[in-house]
Design an enzyme around this catalytic site. Sequence first.
Site, PDB file in Angstrom:
ATOM      1  N   TYR A 148       0.873  -1.119  -0.227  1.00 48.27           N
ATOM      2  CA  TYR A 148      -0.112  -0.160   0.004  1.00 48.27           C
ATOM      3  C   TYR A 148       0.836   1.245  -0.007  1.00 48.27           C
ATOM      4  O   TYR A 148       1.839   1.297   1.001  1.00 48.27           O
ATOM      5  CB  TYR A 148      -0.942  -0.122   1.422  1.00 48.27           C
ATOM      6  N   ASP A 243       9.384   2.916   0.111  1.00 47.38           N
ATOM      7  CA  ASP A 243       8.167   3.361   0.952  1.00 47.38           C
ATOM      8  C   ASP A 243       8.156   3.071   2.420  1.00 47.38           C
ATOM      9  O   ASP A 243       8.067   2.020   2.834  1.00 47.38           O
ATOM     10  CB  ASP A 243       6.681   2.873   0.272  1.00 47.38           C
ATOM     11  N   LYS A 271       3.837   8.364   9.494  1.00 54.66           N
ATOM     12  CA  LYS A 271       3.547   7.735  10.484  1.00 54.66           C
ATOM     13  C   LYS A 271       4.576   8.378  11.687  1.00 54.66           C
ATOM     14  O   LYS A 271       4.353   9.486  12.258  1.00 54.66           O
ATOM     15  CB  LYS A 271       3.406   6.116  10.498  1.00 54.66           C
TER      16      LYS A 271
HETATM   17  C1  LIG Z   1       0.125   4.136   5.989  1.00 59.74           C
HETATM   18  C2  LIG Z   1       0.875   3.931   4.820  1.00 59.74           C
HETATM   19  C3  LIG Z   1       0.727   5.093   3.541  1.00 59.74           C
HETATM   20  C4  LIG Z   1      -0.023   5.983   3.742  1.00 59.74           C
HETATM   21  O1  LIG Z   1      -0.024   7.031   4.548  1.00 59.74           O
HETATM   22  P1  LIG Z   1      -1.228   8.059   5.008  1.00 59.74           P
HETATM   23  O2  LIG Z   1      -0.660   8.712   5.937  1.00 59.74           O
HETATM   24  O3  LIG Z   1      -2.270   7.080   5.671  1.00 59.74           O
HETATM   25  O4  LIG Z   1      -1.731   8.765   3.982  1.00 59.74           O
HETATM   26  C5  LIG Z   1       1.657   4.837   2.570  1.00 59.74           C
HETATM   27  N1  LIG Z   1       2.520   3.738   2.653  1.00 59.74           N
HETATM   28  C6  LIG Z   1       2.736   2.864   3.540  1.00 59.74           C
HETATM   29  C7  LIG Z   1       3.873   1.772   3.396  1.00 59.74           C
HETATM   30  C8  LIG Z   1       1.634   2.898   4.753  1.00 59.74           C
HETATM   31  O5  LIG Z   1       1.890   2.015   5.661  1.00 59.74           O
END
Ligand SMILES: *Cc1c(COP(=O)(O)O)cnc(C)c1O
Length: 428
Positions: A148, A243, A271
Amino acid sequence: MKMSSKRQKSEVLFANAKLSIPGGVNSPVRAFKSVGGNPVFMERAEGAYLYDADGNSYIDYINSWGPMILGHNHPTVVEAVKLQAEKAFSFGTPTQLETEMAELVKSLVQNVELIRFVSSGTEACMSALRLARGYTGKNKFIKFEGCYHGHADPFLVKAGSGLATFDIQTVPGIPAGAAMDTLTAKYNDLEGVMALFAQYKEDIAAVIVEPVAGNMGCVLPERGFLEGLRKLCTAHHTVLIFDEVMTGFRLAAGGAQEKLNVQADLITFGKVIGGGLPVGAFGGKKEIMECLAPVGKVYQAGTLSGNPLAMAAGIATLSILKNNTFIYHQLEQTTSSLASGLKNAFSSKGIPVVINQLGSMISVFFSEHPVRNFEEAAVTDIPLFNRFFHHMLDQGIYLPPAAFESWFVSAAISDAEIEKTIQAIKTM
Ligand SMILES: *Cc1c(COP(=O)(O)O)cnc(C)c1O
């Protein structure tokens, strides 16, 4: 639900929320759609514990989906935010706080020569992809099934947890063109990636990957997978984007790059970087980052980007992590003992379980087979996970309300909470 009487206020609050907010939630996975039942409305939190509207307490294994790595209400972070709140919330001008924060990230994370702050992980990944495309002049990119990268259009193809939980295959509202250049491969399948490079040789702008996947449950990269991506990207003038929205400042102060010793060209954050306030960021090689406006022509902007309150929380959180790197050692130990405790508890009940863990990321799959990619995560016993989830919730233990999610351990969780968690399984 047998214990719902304990959560009467939550029931009422949820019914009211649904009258004004689609599904009663502002992010789909907060609804308990996959595990069944109704979500719990929280009111406050302290250290390792959440307290709901009815006054019930829970050991927190979500930690806001990762950000609260120090536990809730760390006094230093609270103080930093209060101090800033008294000065100003937002200017829309540059502030010294942003440079301080940038220097802090650079001091911790390899390959970040320049960094730009945004307000979410979604924005970070969306901007990093645009930048990789602008820098290389190519359009296509590779992502992995079950990973994601936020909810921007090009990424919502085989995009893991949230969508998997709701069994969403294609997303209405995303025109075919927006996802036309998205190529997908299986996680841990380097040969699949090689085949894509063989087919689309000169057209691949970027490979984006969760270096340790957390959005199909926790899935670890097998030996050679990330190293292989690194080589392929270098050979094809393709930007390798890690990511690290989930792994950054969580697996180590330097994230997955440090923990696994693999180098990326661009790194995205979210995060933990905001310590619970809305912060995202993307950074990397100067040569690439200088393609961004106002230096270059790749446009990207944000009214609240680098917001002073958010920077204050981020600086406080990252400084604590930087000055107390033993926290990572402690997190690893706590989470390992959680992993072995869970494994023993389930074995003694005769329930086959696979526990994937690295650092303070962990997930429990009810399966007899290893889980190395999304396909393997998808065939685990989801109904059993759902029963497990509700049993734990009733015992005052808050797990992510979906099988396809990693749990996040915080530094506030001690042996006592781990013991209580393991004991709770015995009555399942
Ligand atoms: C949570 C997450 C996102 C998206 O971040 P948001 O702050 O919810 O937009 C993107 N990449 C990874 C790996 C994530 O865990």
